[in-house]
Design an enzyme around this catalytic site. Structure first.
Site: not given
Ligand SMILES: Cc1cc2nc3c(=O)[nH]c(=O)nc-3n(C[C@H](O)[C@H](O)[C@H](O)COP(=O)(O)OP(=O)(O)OC[C@H]3O[C@@H](n4cnc5c(N)ncnc54)[C@H](O)[C@@H]3O)c2cc1C
Length: 439
Positions: A190, A368
Site C-alpha cells: 500500500c 488505493c
C-alpha cells in the site's frame, strides 16, 4: 504426549488445524496444492482450490493464529476503528476442506516438489502457491525498533498491528512542533498509506486547534507524490491546501528517540539531515520472508518470487505460482490487486494441472483509497503502466465521501464475506455496469 500427538497428526487428516505443532514432530505430509502463507492471497487461493478438490488435498502452511484486515490499520492510526476490529482467528478464515499446518516454511526444494518447515516437517506438493507477503524490516533503520517499543516515545507505524494504535495516541498527544511522516527506500505494501496517515493527522490537528503550531513534513524516497500522474496531480492540490512540506528522495536513516531526532539521507547523495520531531510516523523498510529470499532458484535480486507478470507462473518451475505482495510483478502491492490476481491464478493453475499453457492474463490492476481527511477519499484505480481504470461513474481523482465509506465499510465487508471465500474477482463486472462507456 508428543508421540501420541505425532501419531494422531499423521493418522488423522485435518487434525493439524486444531494443534499448534510441537517441536518434536517430524511428520511428512503430501498434498495436491500447497499454499505457503494464509494471509489475503493464501486464504483466497486456498478457498478456491479446497472447493474444487477432495478434502485435505489443499494444505495451508501459516504460522499465525490470527488473520488481520490490514487496509483498516490506516483508520486505526486515525482513531476511527480499533485494531481488534481488524482481526479474526485464522481458523475462521481458512476453508474447512483444507488442512492447516501452523508452522513456518523454512526451505522450498523446487526440484523435489517439497517444502520443509521450521518444526522439521516435510510437505510434498504437486503444485505450490507462494503467498508469503512482505515483512517489516525494522533493523534496516538503527534505533527504530527500540523507539517503536518504547511506549513513551512519539514514534509509531500503521504498518504493524503492534504499533497502529500508538499512532493515534501520538496524534492525540501532539500539541506543537514537527510531525514527520516517512516513506522508505524499499518496495512496500500500500504505497499510498504513508501519506494517507499524514492527511488524517492534519485533519485531526485542525480539529484540535494545534495545526497552526504544527509543521507537517512528508519525507519520501520517491521523486513524486504518487506513481500515477492523474492522482499525483490531485494529491499535489491536497498537499498544497494542507500546507504539508514534502521532501522527495529523502530516506530515514536513523532514529534517536531519546533526543527526539530523526536522521535522513538524500537517496542520491550522502548528505545527512537531522530533524527534531514531536511525533514521527514511520513506514518501515520491507522485505519478503527469509525462507523466500533464501530460495535463490526462485527469486529475483531483491528476494521477490519471480513470476510472469501476466500469468503469475514461475518460469523455471511451472508447477509454482505466486500471488500478492511477495511476487516480482510490477504492480502496486495491495489487497485489491490480489482480488484480480486470484482469478487469473485459479484459471492458469487449472490449465497447468490439465497440461495446458496458462492463458489468463493479469492486467496489473491495483487500487488505493487515498484518505485525504475524515470523510473524504480519492479512490485511485489503475493497471500496469499507471493507466487509470475507474469503476465509479465519476472522476475518482476528486475527493469524495462515497469513496471514504467504501473504504471504511464496503471493502472490509467484501473482504471477510466474499473475497476470503474465493468469490471476489475485483470490480470489473461492476465497472461494466456502472461505467460502460469509459476506456
Ligand atoms: C497500513 C496498511 C494499509 C493498507 N491499505 C490498503 C488499501 O487501502 N487497499 C488495499 O487493497 N490494500 C491495502 N493494504 C495492503 C494489503 O493489506 C496487502 O497488500 C495484502 O494484505 C497482501 O496480502 P498477501 O497475501 O500478499 O500478504 P499477507 O496478507 O501479509 O500474508 C502473508 C502471510 O504469509 C505468512 N508467512 C510469513 N512468513 C511465512 C513463512 N515462513 N511460512 C509460512 N507463512 C509465512 C504471514 O504470517 C502472513 O499471514 C494495506 C496494508 C497496510 C499495512
Amino acid at each position: 504426549m508428543n508421540i501420541l500427538r505425532k501419531l494422531t497428526a499423521i493418522a488423522t487428516p485435518g487434525i493439524v488445524r486444531n494443534f499448534s505443532v510441537s517441536t518434536s514432530n517430524n511428520a511428512t505430509y503430501s498434498c495436491k496444492v500447497l499454499v505457503v502463507g494464509g494471509g489475503t492471497g493464501g486464504c483466497t487461493m486456498a478457498a478456491k482450490f479446497a472447493r474444487r478438490l477432495p478434502k485435505d488435498s489443499v494444505i495451508v502452511l501459516e504460522p499465525s493464529k490470527d488473520h488481520y484486515y490490514q487496509p483498516l490499520w490506516t483508520l486505526v492510526g486515525a482513531g476511527v476503528v480499533r485494531v481488534n476490529d481488524t482481526r479474526r482467528s485464522e481458523v475462521s478464515v481458512l476453508p474447512k476442506n483444507a488442512k492447516w499446518i501452523r508452522d513456518y516454511a523454512e526451505k522450498i526444494l523446487p526440484e523435489k516438489n517439497k517444502v520443509t518447515t521450521k518444526e522439521g516437517h516435510e510437505i510434498n506438493y504437486e503444485y505450490l502457491i507462494v503467498a508469503a507477503g512482505l515483512q517489516n524490516d525494522y533493523k534496516k533503520v538503527p534505533g527504530l525498533y527500540e523507539a517503536l517499543n518504547d511506549k513513551s516515545s512519539c514514534v509509531s507505524s500503521i504498518f504493524d498491528k503492534e504499533y497502529c494504535e500508538k499512532t493515534f495516541e501520538n496524534i492525540k498527544q501532539h500539541k506543537q512542533g514537527n510531525a514527520i511522516f516517512t516513506y522508505p527506500d524499499t518496495m512496500i505494501k500500500c504505497p499510498g498509506a504513508p501519506q494517507k496517515i499524514a492527511y488524517l493527522a492534519d485533519s485531526y490537528f485542525e480539529k484540535m486547534n494545534v495545526r497552526s503550531k504544527t509543521n507537517i513534513i512528508y519525507n519520501t524516497c520517491l521523486p513524486v507524490i504518487f506513481g500515477v500522474p492523474k492522482y499525483a496531480e490531485a494529491l499535489m492540490k491536497v498537499v498544497k491546501r494542507k500546507n504539508i512540506n514534502v521532501n522527495y528522495k529523502t530516506v530515514l536513516k536513523e532514529v534517536r528517540h531519546e533526543k527526539k531526532e530523526a536522521v535522513f539521507v538524500g537517496k542520491d547523495s550522502t548528505n545527512e539531515i537531522t530533524m527534531d520531531y514531536s511525533m514521527l510516523h514511520v513506514a518501515p523498510p520491507m522485505q519478503t520472508p527469509e525462507f523466500l529470499r533464501n530460495s535463490s532458484q526462485l527469486v529475483d535480486n531483491c528476494g521477490f518470487l519471480e513470476v510472469d507478470m501476466y500469468t503469475l507462473q514461475n518460469q523455471k518451475f511451472p508447477n509454482i505460482y505466486g500471488i500478492g505482495d511477495c511476487t516480482n510483478t510490477p504492480n502496486s502491492k495491495t489487497a485489491a490487486a490480489i482480488a484480480q490476481q486470484c482469478y487469473v491464478l485459479e484459471q492458469n493453475l487449472l490449465s497447468t494441472m490439465q497440461k495446458n499453457e496458462p492463458k489468463q492474463k493479469y492486467n496489473g490492476y491495483g487500487a488505493c483509497p487515498l484518505l485525504t481527511s475524515y470523510g473524504k477519499c480519492i479512490l485511485a484505480e489503475f493497471t500496469y503502466g499507471g493507466i487509470p481504470r475507474e469503476t465509479m461513474p465519476f472522476n475518482q481523482a476528486t475527493e469524495s465521501r462515497i469513496a471514504y465509506y467504501m473504504k471504511k465499510d464496503l471493502f472490509p465487508f467484501i473482504y471477510w464475506h466474499i473475497m476470503l471465500k474465493g468469490y471476489y474477482h475485483g470490480p470489473e463486472k461492476i465497472r461494466t455496469l456502472l461505467n460502460p462507456f469509459r476506456a
